[in-house]
Design an enzyme around this catalytic site. Structure first.
Site, PDB file in Angstrom:
ATOM      1  N   LYS A   1       0.884  -1.182   0.000  1.00 19.76           N
ATOM      2  CA  LYS A   1       0.000   0.000   0.000  1.00 19.76           C
ATOM      3  C   LYS A   1       0.909   1.215   0.000  1.00 19.76           C
ATOM      4  CE  LYS A   1      -1.849   3.029   1.873  1.00 19.76           C
ATOM      5  NZ  LYS A   1      -1.664   4.469   1.464  1.00 19.76           N
TER       6      LYS A   1
ATOM      7  N   GLU B   1       9.345   1.575  11.166  1.00 21.37           N
ATOM      8  CA  GLU B   1      10.410   2.571  10.964  1.00 21.37           C
ATOM      9  C   GLU B   1       9.725   3.925  11.008  1.00 21.37           C
ATOM     10  OE1 GLU B   1      12.305   5.204  10.043  1.00 21.37           O
ATOM     11  OE2 GLU B   1      12.609   4.595   7.948  1.00 21.37           O
TER      12      GLU B   1
ATOM     13  N   CYS C   1      13.611  10.417   7.023  1.00 19.31           N
ATOM     14  CA  CYS C   1      13.536   9.902   8.401  1.00 19.31           C
ATOM     15  C   CYS C   1      14.874  10.053   9.099  1.00 19.31           C
ATOM     16  CB  CYS C   1      13.057   8.465   8.407  1.00 19.31           C
ATOM     17  SG  CYS C   1      13.898   7.438   7.207  1.00 19.31           S
TER      18      CYS C   1
ATOM     19  N   GLU D   1       9.984  15.822  15.215  1.00 17.65           N
ATOM     20  CA  GLU D   1      10.392  15.682  13.812  1.00 17.65           C
ATOM     21  C   GLU D   1       9.660  16.756  13.000  1.00 17.65           C
ATOM     22  OE1 GLU D   1       9.274  12.001  11.817  1.00 17.65           O
ATOM     23  OE2 GLU D   1      11.311  11.837  11.048  1.00 17.65           O
TER      24      GLU D   1
HETATM   25  P1  NAD Z   1       1.668   8.559   7.885  1.00 19.43           P
HETATM   26  O1  NAD Z   1       2.365   7.751   8.896  1.00 19.43           O
HETATM   27  O2  NAD Z   1       0.259   8.935   8.173  1.00 19.43           O
HETATM   28  O3  NAD Z   1       1.637   7.790   6.455  1.00 19.43           O
HETATM   29  C1  NAD Z   1       2.612   6.846   6.054  1.00 19.43           C
HETATM   30  C2  NAD Z   1       1.900   5.706   5.333  1.00 19.43           C
HETATM   31  O4  NAD Z   1       0.969   5.079   6.219  1.00 19.43           O
HETATM   32  C3  NAD Z   1       1.070   6.136   4.111  1.00 19.43           C
HETATM   33  O5  NAD Z   1       1.135   5.129   3.105  1.00 19.43           O
HETATM   34  C4  NAD Z   1      -0.338   6.176   4.662  1.00 19.43           C
HETATM   35  O6  NAD Z   1      -1.333   5.989   3.677  1.00 19.43           O
HETATM   36  C5  NAD Z   1      -0.318   4.998   5.618  1.00 19.43           C
HETATM   37  N1  NAD Z   1      -1.320   5.024   6.680  1.00 19.43           N
HETATM   38  C6  NAD Z   1      -1.878   6.118   7.270  1.00 19.43           C
HETATM   39  N2  NAD Z   1      -2.767   5.724   8.205  1.00 19.43           N
HETATM   40  C7  NAD Z   1      -2.766   4.375   8.214  1.00 19.43           C
HETATM   41  C8  NAD Z   1      -3.465   3.384   8.980  1.00 19.43           C
HETATM   42  N3  NAD Z   1      -4.347   3.715   9.921  1.00 19.43           N
HETATM   43  N4  NAD Z   1      -3.198   2.087   8.738  1.00 19.43           N
HETATM   44  C9  NAD Z   1      -2.293   1.730   7.801  1.00 19.43           C
HETATM   45  N5  NAD Z   1      -1.617   2.611   7.041  1.00 19.43           N
HETATM   46  C10 NAD Z   1      -1.845   3.914   7.252  1.00 19.43           C
HETATM   47  O7  NAD Z   1       2.545   9.790   7.593  1.00 19.43           O
HETATM   48  P2  NAD Z   1       2.072  11.182   6.978  1.00 19.43           P
HETATM   49  O8  NAD Z   1       0.823  11.712   7.629  1.00 19.43           O
HETATM   50  O9  NAD Z   1       1.991  11.022   5.512  1.00 19.43           O
HETATM   51  O10 NAD Z   1       3.259  12.115   7.434  1.00 19.43           O
HETATM   52  C11 NAD Z   1       3.199  12.746   8.704  1.00 19.43           C
HETATM   53  C12 NAD Z   1       4.497  12.681   9.424  1.00 19.43           C
HETATM   54  O11 NAD Z   1       5.015  11.342   9.396  1.00 19.43           O
HETATM   55  C13 NAD Z   1       5.607  13.493   8.805  1.00 19.43           C
HETATM   56  O12 NAD Z   1       5.553  14.823   9.182  1.00 19.43           O
HETATM   57  C14 NAD Z   1       6.826  12.789   9.339  1.00 19.43           C
HETATM   58  O13 NAD Z   1       7.156  13.265  10.613  1.00 19.43           O
HETATM   59  C15 NAD Z   1       6.410  11.357   9.439  1.00 19.43           C
HETATM   60  N6  NAD Z   1       6.912  10.540   8.335  1.00 19.43           N
HETATM   61  C16 NAD Z   1       8.013   9.792   8.558  1.00 19.43           C
HETATM   62  C17 NAD Z   1       8.528   9.009   7.544  1.00 19.43           C
HETATM   63  C18 NAD Z   1       9.736   8.169   7.740  1.00 19.43           C
HETATM   64  O14 NAD Z   1      10.454   7.892   6.793  1.00 19.43           O
HETATM   65  N7  NAD Z   1       9.994   7.702   8.932  1.00 19.43           N
HETATM   66  C19 NAD Z   1       7.924   8.988   6.296  1.00 19.43           C
HETATM   67  C20 NAD Z   1       6.781   9.767   6.103  1.00 19.43           C
HETATM   68  C21 NAD Z   1       6.283  10.514   7.142  1.00 19.43           C
END
Ligand code: NAD
Length: 489
Positions: free
Chosen positions: A183, A258, A292, A391
């Site tokens: 996904k 992660e 990250c 972050e």
């Molecule tokens: P997020 O964690 O919401 O999204 C990451 C992934 O998880 C996306 O594919 C999203 O569709 C999916 N997702 C969201 N809710 C889910 C659920 N309930 N069940 C399963 N999958 C789900 O991240 P975001 O809102 O896009 O970004 C917000 C913050 O996350 C950023 O500001 C940053 O701090 C952090 N982030 C970290 C990384 C990393 O590499 N560690 C990557 C992206 C974002």
């Protein structure tokens, strides 16, 4: 909808990729994709739901029980090698998709394509070397261990490095013999749809790799909760990671999380500052800080603090943020809400009197509706402030002085995160003391990030998550160990 940029010849269709073919979402729903460089819609993807996930898990289960599950390890490796070659053969096309979709400068997108190909190359060599052991036990027994795939693995990918994170997670899972359901993030996933198609064209058996696009709360949540998913690999925010971990725990499914970091760069007075400076800038500017492992905190020993900040300030003042295809230092942030979130950190810092050492500039011709933030270097950031502990996920570097080694360690370990750290010192004994004392999954000494390091196990402690990806270590996470005890008398 705007016409696609002339440099992108074809955009993937707004469909899922299941069992080696593009298929419509069950309910036909789609989502618009926004170009971060100008804020305009430029493509659409399918908006998947639980029924689409169920189709993908069924296809993957059939693959595990069929051709893919029966392939000899060496043949599995050849499939991954073919995918690696296909990625390199289509490097320009994939880089253009990634740059436009994520808003990252083209040169950075090209590096991501190369890293993705390298993951598949690295893991192509693994399947026929991933073996168990024989164990000494009691008289009359023979004991052996087998490394077996989990079965069908689920992969939730974020928007910041779609190609790289797909490569490290799916490459290792396939090498271990799993079939995958992915996904990708709703904000950026076009390169992965094309990559799945390329994998099929390279000969990957039907159902070994399936992609369902859509929202996290819909397709993502359905994937993590699906009883046919035997392992979940998630990269994203700590809050979502907690939800994913809880959903997986409810059905006792193993998870790798992660979850990002607030990684310190620690510069001692005896450091080779000339080589540290470009690495410090790159570690926060790369992908506009949406990394990250971004080196987002700078700790500098007081004796050289002002000098280091002055020299870094000169570099920050020259940085330019511009549209992805302008290929400057920074691109836009992924979406308007992310830009606003980063801007709030900067506004709060100004309100609290935190000093700006230097700021880059946004290119004059950058579209007004793009999601731009100029790279910013801040000084004397209070160690317990949100800017120092949270972050930001933007091109914002928070600097603070330290007095001695103990103070540096206390500051380095003073956040909830623990992903990566950089230590800059010529003192060999101190290098090892610091590496031991710092709470993080990786410590780099007199370098930072080692250019991605496909071979190097990667993952966090504390709120940065648990489990390891990359390197050979990832293969252990994508397998389960069976112990076989034979009594032969
Ligand atoms: P997020 O964690 O919401 O999204 C990451 C992934 O998880 C996306 O594919 C999203 O569709 C999916 N997702 C969201 N809710 C889910 C659920 N309930 N069940 C399963 N999958 C789900 O991240 P975001 O809102 O896009 O970004 C917000 C913050 O996350 C950023 O500001 C940053 O701090 C952090 N982030 C970290 C990384 C990393 O590499 N560690 C990557 C992206 C974002």
């Amino acid at each position: 909808m705007n016409a696609p940029d002339r440099r992108i010849t074809a955009l993937p269709p707004p469909r899922h990729f299941i069992a080696n073919r593009f298929v419509d979402a069950h309910d036909g729903a789609t989502l618009a994709m926004i170009d971060p460089s100008d804020g305009a819609p430029f493509a659409a993807i399918a908006r998947g739901n639980a029924a689409d996930i169920d189709d993908a898990v069924r296809a993957a289960t059939r693959a595990r029980q069929g051709v893919w599950g029966r392939l000899a390890p060496a043949a599995r490796g050849r499939c991954l090698a073919a995918i690696s070659r296909a990625i390199l053969d289509h490097a320009d096309e994939l880089a253009l998709l990634e740059a436009r979709d994520c808003g990252k400068p083209l040169a950075q997108a090209r590096a991501d394509v190369a890293a993705c190909a390298r993951y598949f190359e690295f893991y192509a060599g693994a399947p026929d070397k991933l073996h168990g052991e024989t164990l000494p036990y009691a008289e009359g027994y023979a004991v052996l261990t087998w490394r077996e795939p989990h079965g069908v693995t689920g992969h939730v990918i974020p928007w910041n490095y779609p190609l790289q994170i797909f490569g490290r997670s799916v490459g290792a899972a396939l090498a271990a013999g799993n079939a995958c359901v992915v996904k990708p993030a709703e904000d950026a996933c076009l390169s992965l749809l094309r990559l799945a198609e390329l994998a099929a064209e390279s000969g990957l058996p039907e159902g070994a790799l399936n992609l369902v696009t859509g929202l996290g709360g819909e397709a993502g949540a359905a994937l993590v909760a699906h009883p046919g998913i035997a392992h979940v690999s998630f990269t994203g925010s700590p809050d979502t990671g907690a939800q994913v971990g809880a959903a997986a725990a409810a059905r006792h499914c193993p998870v790798t999380l992660e979850l990002g970091g607030k990684s310190p760069q620690i510069v001692f007075a005896d450091a080779d500052v000339d080589s540290a400076l470009p690495a410090i800038v790159n570690a926060i500017v790369q992908n506009a800080g949406q990394t990250c492992s971004a080196g987002s905190r700078l700790l500098v020993e007081r004796a050289i603090h002002d000098d280091v900040l002055a020299r870094l300030g000169e570099r920050f003042a020259k940085l330019v943020t511009a549209p992805a295809f302008a290929d400057r230092d920074c691109g836009p942030l992924i979406r308007a809400s992310q830009r606003d979130r980063v801007q709030r950190f900067l506004d709060d810092a100004a309100r609290d009197g935190i000093g700006v050492v230097a700021r880059g500039r946004i290119a004059d011709d950058a579209p007004a509706n793009g999601f731009y933030v100029a790279p910013t270097l801040l000084r004397d950031v209070p160690p317990r402030s949100p800017l120092a502990c949270d972050e930001v996920f933007g091109p914002v570097l928070a600097a603070m002085p330290f007095d001695d080694e103990a103070h540096a360690i206390a500051l380095a370990n003073g956040t909830g995160y623990g992903l990566v750290a950089g230590v800059w010192t010529r003192d060999g004994a101190r290098q090892l003391r610091m590496a031991r004392a710092i709470e993080s999954g990786q410590v780099f000494v007199n370098n930072y990030g080692a250019g991605g390091g496909v071979e190097l196990p990667f993952g966090g402690v504390k709120h940065s998550g648990h489990g390891r990806e990359k390197g050979f270590e990832a293969l252990y996470g994508f397998t389960t160990l069976k112990t076989v005890v034979l009594r032969h008398g």
